[in-house]
Design a protein around this motif. Structure first.
Motif, PDB file in Angstrom:
ATOM      1  N   ILE A 267      32.756  38.032  44.273  1.00  0.00           N
ATOM      2  CA  ILE A 267      31.719  38.916  43.734  1.00  0.00           C
ATOM      3  C   ILE A 267      31.747  38.895  42.211  1.00  0.00           C
ATOM      4  O   ILE A 267      30.725  38.781  41.554  1.00  0.00           O
ATOM      5  CB  ILE A 267      31.927  40.366  44.229  1.00  0.00           C
ATOM      6  CG1 ILE A 267      31.846  40.416  45.746  1.00  0.00           C
ATOM      7  CG2 ILE A 267      30.858  41.280  43.643  1.00  0.00           C
ATOM      8  CD1 ILE A 267      32.226  41.762  46.323  1.00  0.00           C
ATOM      9  N   PHE A 268      32.966  38.962  41.654  1.00  0.00           N
ATOM     10  CA  PHE A 268      33.068  39.076  40.200  1.00  0.00           C
ATOM     11  C   PHE A 268      32.693  37.781  39.498  1.00  0.00           C
ATOM     12  O   PHE A 268      32.330  37.777  38.338  1.00  0.00           O
ATOM     13  CB  PHE A 268      34.459  39.547  39.802  1.00  0.00           C
ATOM     14  CG  PHE A 268      34.693  40.940  40.275  1.00  0.00           C
ATOM     15  CD1 PHE A 268      34.131  42.007  39.589  1.00  0.00           C
ATOM     16  CD2 PHE A 268      35.417  41.200  41.429  1.00  0.00           C
ATOM     17  CE1 PHE A 268      34.289  43.299  40.032  1.00  0.00           C
ATOM     18  CE2 PHE A 268      35.583  42.495  41.878  1.00  0.00           C
ATOM     19  CZ  PHE A 268      35.020  43.552  41.189  1.00  0.00           C
ATOM     20  N   LYS A 270      30.181  36.280  40.389  1.00  0.00           N
ATOM     21  CA  LYS A 270      28.723  36.315  40.627  1.00  0.00           C
ATOM     22  C   LYS A 270      28.245  35.185  41.518  1.00  0.00           C
ATOM     23  O   LYS A 270      27.161  34.627  41.286  1.00  0.00           O
ATOM     24  CB  LYS A 270      27.970  36.302  39.290  1.00  0.00           C
ATOM     25  CG  LYS A 270      28.205  37.542  38.450  1.00  0.00           C
ATOM     26  CD  LYS A 270      27.225  37.575  37.299  1.00  0.00           C
ATOM     27  CE  LYS A 270      27.538  38.744  36.387  1.00  0.00           C
ATOM     28  NZ  LYS A 270      26.684  38.780  35.211  1.00  0.00           N
ATOM     29  N   ARG A 271      29.049  34.772  42.490  1.00  0.00           N
ATOM     30  CA  ARG A 271      28.560  33.758  43.433  1.00  0.00           C
ATOM     31  C   ARG A 271      27.772  34.483  44.511  1.00  0.00           C
ATOM     32  O   ARG A 271      28.242  34.697  45.628  1.00  0.00           O
ATOM     33  CB  ARG A 271      29.740  32.983  44.025  1.00  0.00           C
ATOM     34  CG  ARG A 271      30.382  32.108  42.973  1.00  0.00           C
ATOM     35  CD  ARG A 271      31.678  31.519  43.429  1.00  0.00           C
ATOM     36  NE  ARG A 271      32.302  30.848  42.288  1.00  0.00           N
ATOM     37  CZ  ARG A 271      33.600  30.868  42.037  1.00  0.00           C
ATOM     38  NH1 ARG A 271      34.425  31.508  42.828  1.00  0.00           N
ATOM     39  NH2 ARG A 271      34.090  30.241  40.992  1.00  0.00           N
ATOM     40  N   TRP A 272      26.549  34.866  44.126  1.00  0.00           N
ATOM     41  CA  TRP A 272      25.749  35.780  44.931  1.00  0.00           C
ATOM     42  C   TRP A 272      25.416  35.223  46.307  1.00  0.00           C
ATOM     43  O   TRP A 272      25.225  35.953  47.262  1.00  0.00           O
ATOM     44  CB  TRP A 272      24.461  36.123  44.189  1.00  0.00           C
ATOM     45  CG  TRP A 272      23.639  34.914  43.865  1.00  0.00           C
ATOM     46  CD1 TRP A 272      23.745  34.145  42.752  1.00  0.00           C
ATOM     47  CD2 TRP A 272      22.646  34.316  44.694  1.00  0.00           C
ATOM     48  NE1 TRP A 272      22.863  33.092  42.822  1.00  0.00           N
ATOM     49  CE2 TRP A 272      22.174  33.164  43.991  1.00  0.00           C
ATOM     50  CE3 TRP A 272      22.088  34.613  45.940  1.00  0.00           C
ATOM     51  CZ2 TRP A 272      21.186  32.334  44.520  1.00  0.00           C
ATOM     52  CZ3 TRP A 272      21.106  33.786  46.455  1.00  0.00           C
ATOM     53  CH2 TRP A 272      20.669  32.660  45.746  1.00  0.00           C
TER      54      TRP A 272
END
Lengths: 308, 324
Positions: A267-268, A270-272
């Motif tokens: 998550i951190f 940002k691998r959405w």
């Protein structure tokens, strides 16, 4: 056969007397409701995907591509063809293939657990409603005890002890669902019990077993089907939650919930795409079951429609 | 009232008894429970010693009896992983979970009221349609996924709210340190917003649908028509006349809501690294720390049962139609 007998036969079996014409009526009503229709189409699509997962998935869902870890969506291969339509995960496994295989577990668990729960619950509910007294007391106190537990916690405790595995997951989720069916079946049986067709059957000497499951059951089936539709939705959500906590099926089997669990560490960064797609798959499927449930309820029980 | 309590109490005790029985059976269901308490490499002598130490060599009814006696002393045994008493660990993490649960209940109740009323008042319009579509969506979103998405899009991208972390409010309050507790409160709340929203969204959606239909029913009543024909404004009619009766079905589910909320909290805590019971249970699952999981399940269940009893009593007090 004289006329009055045939009409009483029709009442006794009115659940199945004109199944083909009522099916046609159901279809017409479905076509008129845009959202319900879309939902049904989606559910058939996802069932199709689950059944033909091995043909449909572009890559092996468990094959690691270490050099292509966490590729974003729309990643092409060297020749310029699409390789990872919705990206790859931390081990370089294809997201789309895992998503396709994940449908298998969600649907299998959803349907079988609801079937088990529905079977146990309906059986106990009819018994409780039909016999009343002590039978009723015992069954309903059991229901009270089960309802006292926050269900997910009970499932956690049993699954920690039993260990992970598809069968255990289905059993725990299935047994967890019986109360809803039992309560509905009981209430419906109590109201049906007073009707003339039951008295007629009793007077004819039909056995209790045949009255309960031959006469009453077909007449209380509609609300149970409605509950089942909503229930598949909540079981899929529960399965995802348990998989997310690491209590689902063994890790080599891809599931939507486990994919979400694996995405947590990304998550951190940002691998959405890692959480986005499995979450959307759960959301749309659960939504579809809920919409179909809503529509079925309105269709099968017009009284509820009047209130709304 | 006293009679009602007297009638209601045996039922509660029976249910608590059921909880102890089920949690006891849970441990027996996989065969000899001794193996749940030792490592895979334990020697036969060690296994035998543990079996005797934990009393698993005794007949089942004696084991159950001992289990209940220990529960009454709030003794759940020691955590296998931490070595200390499971009850101590639970008492340390419970306040954080309660904070999140209570906050979520606030959102669930007060978020759903305007939601449901608007939908009912504008029944059949696009406002109603949109609100009910959102409600339908809310009932289909996995809370933990909503949590992840909130972190991704609200915290990481626009940086409005803290991603994760926890500033205790209840813990200092329980310890009698009121000044610190209330000094913490504003920061506590900012940390609560995202996880609270993720937990409560489902309930907001469900309650909104409930309030809408009960509001629609009330709005068609004669006394509402009378109030309208007296020339009262819509606002007054809804707030003063209709709302009062539309509330009742909502109050009924608040008690049930608590148990439901706790389930959501357990999962959502994991995403937000919330130092509560859910996080503890999650770690205990990974460590196969059975006594800790068992203790957590028993404590939360008994908690939920007592809350249900209290809501029932409050409801009975509020609604004159229930005979006391």
């Amino acid at each position: 056969m004289n006329k009055s007998q045939s009409s009483s036969d029709e009442i006794i079996t009115n659940g199945s007397v004109s199944s083909s014409s009522s099916f046609l009526k159901l279809l017409t009503a479905l076509v008129k409701n845009k959202w319900a229709l879309i939902s049904v189409v989606w559910l058939f699509f996802i069932i199709f995907v689950a059944i033909f997962a091995s043909e449909l998935s572009p890559l092996d869902p468990n094959k690691n591509h270490i050099m292509e870890r966490v590729s974003p969506p729309l990643t092409l291969d060297k020749k310029g063809d699409m390789k990872y339509l919705i990206g790859s995960d931390a081990l370089g496994r294809d997201g789309l293939s895992r998503l396709i295989y994940g449908a298998q577990v969600s649907l299998l668990v959803g349907f079988t657990a609801v079937f088990i729960g529905g079977l146990i619950g309906t059986l106990l509910g009819i018994l409780a409603g039909y016999y009343g007294r002590l039978t009723d007391d015992i069954i309903m106190r059991l229901a009270d005890i089960q309802l006292a537990f926050p269900f997910i916690l009970l499932a956690i405790l049993f699954l920690v002890v039993l260990g992970e595995g598809l069968i255990n997951l289905i059993l725990v989720l299935g047994v967890g669902q019986w109360v809803t069916y039992a309560r509905i079946a009981r209430a419906q049986t109590i109201s049906q019990k007073e009707k003339e067709y039951v008295e007629a059957a009793k007077a004819l000497g039909v056995s209790n077993f045949n009255i309960m499951f031959g006469s009453i059951l077909p007449n209380i089936f509609a609300p149970l089907i409605v509950i089942a539709s909503f229930n598949v939705a909540s079981v899929i959500l529960a399965e995802a939650a348990l998989s997310f906590l690491g209590l689902g099926v063994p890790p080599q089997i891809p599931t939507w919930g486990a994919m979400l669990a694996e995405s947590r560490d990304h998550i951190f960064a940002k691998r959405w795409w890692l959480p986005f797609f499995p979450g959307m798959a759960i959301l749309i499927t659960v939504l579809a079951f809920n919409i179909v449930g809503d529509w079925l309820r309105d269709y099968l029980d017009p009284r509820l429609k009047e209130i709304e | 009232m006293f009679l009602y309590i007297l009638r209601r109490l045996p039922q509660t005790i029976l249910v608590i008894f059921g909880v102890t029985l089920v949690t006891f059976i849970a441990l027996q269901i996989g065969g000899d429970p001794t193996y749940l308490f030792i490592s895979d490499r334990a020697s036969p002598e060690e296994i035998e010693a543990t079996r005797i130490k934990l009393g698993f060599d005794k007949p089942l009814y004696i084991q159950y009896f001992n289990y209940v006696i220990k529960l009454l002393q709030l003794d759940f045994g020691n955590s296998l992983y931490f070595g200390q008493s499971a009850m101590t660990i639970i008492l340390e993490t419970l306040p954080a979970t309660l904070e999140l649960t209570i906050f979520s209940m606030f959102i669930a109740i007060f978020g759903s009221i305007p939601f449901g009323i608007f939908a009912a008042v504008y029944r059949g319009t696009w406002i109603d349609g949109t609100l009910m579509a959102i409600a339908m969506l809310g009932q289909s979103i996995p809370s933990f996924w909503l949590g992840i998405m909130c972190i991704l899009y609200i915290s990481l991208n626009v940086d409005w709210l803290p991603i994760s972390g926890h500033v205790p409010f209840l813990m200092p309050l329980f310890e009698g340190n009121f000044i610190e507790a209330f000094k913490n409160l504003p920061i506590t709340l900012t940390y609560l917003i995202l996880p609270g929203f993720a937990v409560a969204f489902y309930s907001v959606a469900r309650n909104a649908r409930l309030i809408r239909s009960s509001m629609l029913e009330v709005l068609s009543q004669d006394y509402v028509r009378t109030a309208k024909s007296k020339g009262l404004t819509n606002y007054v009619v809804i707030m003063r006349h209709a709302m009062r009766n539309a509330w009742l079905p909502v109050v009924t589910i608040i008690g049930l809501e608590f148990g439901f909320m706790i389930s959501g909290v357990v999962v959502v805590e994991v995403i937000f690294a919330w130092p509560g019971l859910g996080r503890t249970i999650f770690d205990a699952i990974a460590n196969r720390d059975i006594p800790l999981v068992q203790a957590a399940v028993v404590v939360i269940s008994v908690f939920v049962i007592i809350i249900n009893l209290i809501t029932d009593l409050v409801y009975a007090k509020l609604d004159p139609r229930i005979k006391l």
